[in-house]
Design an enzyme around this catalytic site. Structure first.
Site, PDB file in Angstrom:
ATOM      1  N   ASN A   1       0.840  -1.202   0.000  1.00  0.00           N
ATOM      2  CA  ASN A   1       0.000   0.000   0.000  1.00  0.00           C
ATOM      3  C   ASN A   1       0.871   1.246   0.000  1.00  0.00           C
ATOM      4  OD1 ASN A   1       0.919   0.331   2.644  1.00  0.00           O
ATOM      5  ND2 ASN A   1      -0.955  -0.423   3.583  1.00  0.00           N
TER       6      ASN A   1
ATOM      7  N   ASP B   1      -9.504  -9.323  -0.660  1.00  0.00           N
ATOM      8  CA  ASP B   1      -8.769  -8.512   0.305  1.00  0.00           C
ATOM      9  C   ASP B   1      -8.725  -7.048  -0.124  1.00  0.00           C
ATOM     10  OD1 ASP B   1      -6.824  -8.427   2.695  1.00  0.00           O
ATOM     11  OD2 ASP B   1      -5.665  -7.498   1.086  1.00  0.00           O
TER      12      ASP B   1
END
Length: 368
Positions: free
Chosen positions: A52, A241
């Site tokens: 991320n 996810d």
């Protein structure tokens, strides 16, 4: 030549080159003595596109690697004896906890071992370790159990028999049978509950279920599939996810990471060319965690004779992190409808059960 980022992949051998041991035994077996080695390890360095915006590796990336290792070892085992050729398809993933975050530049070592076989299924236990290649420090980040079934390549709707596994002790087989019966019962219960559809809402209030609810629509292409035209279980888990992460981020508006994934049930195969809809919604919040329900629906748009169906479902737990990586308080979820209240109470029950289970494990652990 190995694909980019692949450091090491071995079947039936440890990193030091020693022969793989039989399940649970201390007797070493050479590669010539067994047609189906019981363990495999895959390692890969984590790159920026795996993480991320703050450098934490996506939980879906790890889940995909876990499934790849499980698929390789179970497919090889199911084809270890003479007979009809088959491919092992993922049927279920037991709960997996993300014990420690992984970062860009670290190496993920995914070790998988077959621990039980029934007549038509294979249990694979997986451990993930993270290695800092600058210091050599290692830590366990995940443990998971996956169940696979062998599907005939001549007729993918037909489940074949699994070659038996040789156990070192009778107790191992008995323990595996108990796990098999438990997951079989839970799969059936979950399947009958999965008729729910997530509907969008107009101008929802912040912190409500509708406010953070998210949907991703994906056309299944060749790169998502096995050579036989069905979606890799790891691809589906990665998308699940991602959607759960979007829901969590929308709810608390901070950096979020996967804390755990409850059992993922794969109810039906997804073919190449299908349009899949992955929907996620908040079901429960505690002081420091968020539970998100994720549903996967498949629409075989090129097959007019087949209707849209539920392909997979799971509950994913996320936590909110500060810029320093410390856990933050999670805004309380505002439930509005009776259905939302019911799902909240069910989520609270799961949360309390898991909390009690963790405490029991701590109490049972030997004191140092």
């Amino acid at each position: 030549m190995a694909p980019p980022g692949l450091i090491h992949s071995s079947l039936g051998h440890s990193e030091t080159g020693e022969s793989q041991q039989r399940v649970g035994s201390g007797d070493t077996m050479s590669g010539e003595e067994t047609a189906s080695p019981s363990a495999i390890q895959i390692s890969r360095i984590m790159r920026p596109d795996d993480a991320n915006i703050v450098g934490n590796v996506h939980g879906g990336t790890i889940l995909k690697m876990i499934e790849e290792a499980g698929a390789i070892i179970s497919t090889r085992h199911c084809n270890s004896q003479k007979g009809e050729t088959c491919v092992a398809a993922l049927a279920r993933v037991e709960r997996t906890d993300f014990l420690s975050p992984m970062c860009i530049g670290e190496v993920a070592h995914v070790s998988a071992e077959i621990t039980y076989t029934s007549k038509h299924s294979v249990e694979v236990q997986v451990t993930v370790m993270s290695e800092n290649i600058l210091t050599g420090a290692r830590r366990v980040t995940n443990k998971a159990a996956l169940w696979y079934v062998p599907l005939s390549l001549k007729n993918v709707d037909r489940v074949l028999e699994v070659p038996p596994l040789v156990y070192a002790r009778k107790e191992q087989e008995e323990e595996g049978r108990k796990r098999y019966e438990a997951q079989k019962l839970e799969r059936m219960e979950t399947k009958w509950k999965n008729g729910d559809i997530m509907q969008p809402s107009i101008n929802p209030e912040p912190y409500t279920v509708s406010y953070s609810q998210s949907t991703l629509i994906h056309l299944v292409g060749p790169s998502d599939c096995t050579l036989h035209g069905f979606v890799h279980g790891g691809v589906t888990m990665k998308l699940m996810d991602e959607v759960a992460g979007i829901v969590a981020a929308r709810h608390c508006k901070t950096n979020v990471v996967t804390a755990s994934v409850d059992a993922i049930n794969f109810h039906d195969k997804i073919q190449k060319g299908c349009v899949i809809t992955i929907s996620g919604r908040m079901t429960f919040t505690s002081n420091k965690s968020m539970e998100i329900e994720v549903l996967v629906d498949a629409d075989p748009v090129t097959l007019h004779s087949q209707e849209r169906y539920r392909a997979a479902s799971a509950f994913v737990t996320y936590v909110s992190l500060s810029k320093e990586g410390k856990t933050l308080a999670v805004p309380q979820l505002l439930v509005e409808t009776e259905e939302e209240k019911k799902r909240f109470e069910e989520g609270k029950s799961r949360y309390l059960q898991m909390k009690a289970k963790r405490q029991a494990q701590i109490d049972a652990a030997p004191q140092k």
